[in-house]
Design a protein around this motif. Structure first.
Motif, PDB file in Angstrom:
ATOM      1  N   GLY A 103       3.602   2.142  -6.165  1.00 33.25           N
ATOM      2  CA  GLY A 103       4.537   2.603  -5.573  1.00 33.25           C
ATOM      3  C   GLY A 103       5.461   1.502  -4.535  1.00 33.25           C
ATOM      4  N   VAL A 104       6.313   1.607  -3.520  1.00 32.57           N
ATOM      5  CA  VAL A 104       6.861   0.920  -2.899  1.00 32.57           C
ATOM      6  C   VAL A 104       6.075   0.497  -1.370  1.00 32.57           C
ATOM      7  N   SER A 105       6.067  -0.575  -0.807  1.00 36.79           N
ATOM      8  CA  SER A 105       5.633  -0.841   0.411  1.00 36.79           C
ATOM      9  C   SER A 105       6.772  -1.137   1.461  1.00 36.79           C
ATOM     10  N   PHE A 106       6.481  -0.929   2.487  1.00 38.59           N
ATOM     11  CA  PHE A 106       7.267  -1.317   3.727  1.00 38.59           C
ATOM     12  C   PHE A 106       6.567  -1.717   4.957  1.00 38.59           C
ATOM     13  N   LEU A 107       7.194  -2.521   5.740  1.00 38.67           N
ATOM     14  CA  LEU A 107       6.337  -2.824   7.015  1.00 38.67           C
ATOM     15  C   LEU A 107       6.504  -1.688   7.759  1.00 38.67           C
ATOM     16  N   ALA A 108       5.499  -1.368   8.786  1.00 42.05           N
ATOM     17  CA  ALA A 108       5.504  -0.115   9.646  1.00 42.05           C
ATOM     18  C   ALA A 108       6.515  -0.202  10.507  1.00 42.05           C
ATOM     19  N   ASP A 109       6.963  -1.184  11.051  1.00 45.76           N
ATOM     20  CA  ASP A 109       8.040  -1.158  12.110  1.00 45.76           C
ATOM     21  C   ASP A 109       9.416  -0.783  11.470  1.00 45.76           C
ATOM     22  N   LYS A 110       9.545  -0.546  10.000  1.00 49.94           N
ATOM     23  CA  LYS A 110      10.738  -0.019   9.533  1.00 49.94           C
ATOM     24  C   LYS A 110      10.853   1.153   8.876  1.00 49.94           C
ATOM     25  N   GLY A 111       9.752   1.814   9.358  1.00 46.68           N
ATOM     26  CA  GLY A 111       9.799   3.240   8.847  1.00 46.68           C
ATOM     27  C   GLY A 111       9.416   4.404   9.910  1.00 46.68           C
ATOM     28  N   TYR A 112       9.739   5.781   9.577  1.00 44.41           N
ATOM     29  CA  TYR A 112       9.766   6.932  10.565  1.00 44.41           C
ATOM     30  C   TYR A 112       8.907   7.893   9.974  1.00 44.41           C
ATOM     31  N   PRO A 113       7.895   8.317  10.549  1.00 45.12           N
ATOM     32  CA  PRO A 113       6.962   9.327  10.158  1.00 45.12           C
ATOM     33  C   PRO A 113       7.748  10.716   9.954  1.00 45.12           C
ATOM     34  N   TYR A 114       8.662  10.922  10.869  1.00 38.51           N
ATOM     35  CA  TYR A 114       9.183  12.412  10.861  1.00 38.51           C
ATOM     36  C   TYR A 114       9.700  13.071   9.562  1.00 38.51           C
TER      37      TYR A 114
END
Length: 155
Positions: free
Chosen positions: A60-71
């Motif tokens: 899949g695609v990976s992102f740095l955690a400070d760029k994503g929102y869990p909601y």
């Protein structure tokens, strides 16, 4: 069947993945872990605190955690958090609350929790200590993100 270790947290819907990871560490009394990754179930996405190695075998695609929102990911399914090499968490959204229904509870806060007596690595759940640390975290803002040089919870 052994009882599971769990926590029920109330967090703002605007929280990022990197911030949620800190709150989970605090809720479980885990010392700062080096690596983590969030993977929403049924999606080919990961949010992590380290750059993804292209040869790691993740399709899949990976992102740095400070760029994503869990909601947005939690609306339809749960999320798995792998924290270090010893911890794995299932995160689910129970419900969303209106601003009025929050009443006077601070955000974030730990509402309740329970420990499995057979787990060796889990410090005993201490509701007031968790919420005391959450109050510190809420006042500190971005200075509380690991890597910023600020991690005052190891007193």
């Amino acid at each position: 069947m052994p009882r599971k270790t769990w926590r029920r947290l109330r967090v703002p819907i605007s929280i990022r993945y990197d911030q949620l990871e800190i709150l989970i560490q605090l809720a479980f009394g885990i010392e700062e872990a080096d690596l983590y990754e969030f993977t929403p179930y049924e999606k080919q996405i990961q949010y992590m605190n380290y750059p993804m190695d292209p040869d790691a075998g993740f399709d899949g695609v990976s992102f740095l955690a400070d760029k994503g929102y869990p909601y947005p990911d939690l609306i339809n399914n749960s999320i798995m958090l792998e924290l270090g090499s010893d911890w794995q968490f299932d995160i689910a959204l129970e419900r969303t609350l209106s601003f009025r229904s929050l009443k006077k509870l601070p955000l974030p806060c730990c509402l309740e929790g329970s420990d499995n007596e057979n787990e060796e690595n889990v410090p005993k759940f201490n509701y007031s200590a968790v919420n005391k640390n959450y109050a510190l975290w809420a006042r500190a803002g971005e200075r509380m993100v690991p890597g910023s040089g600020q991690w005052p919870f190891n007193d």
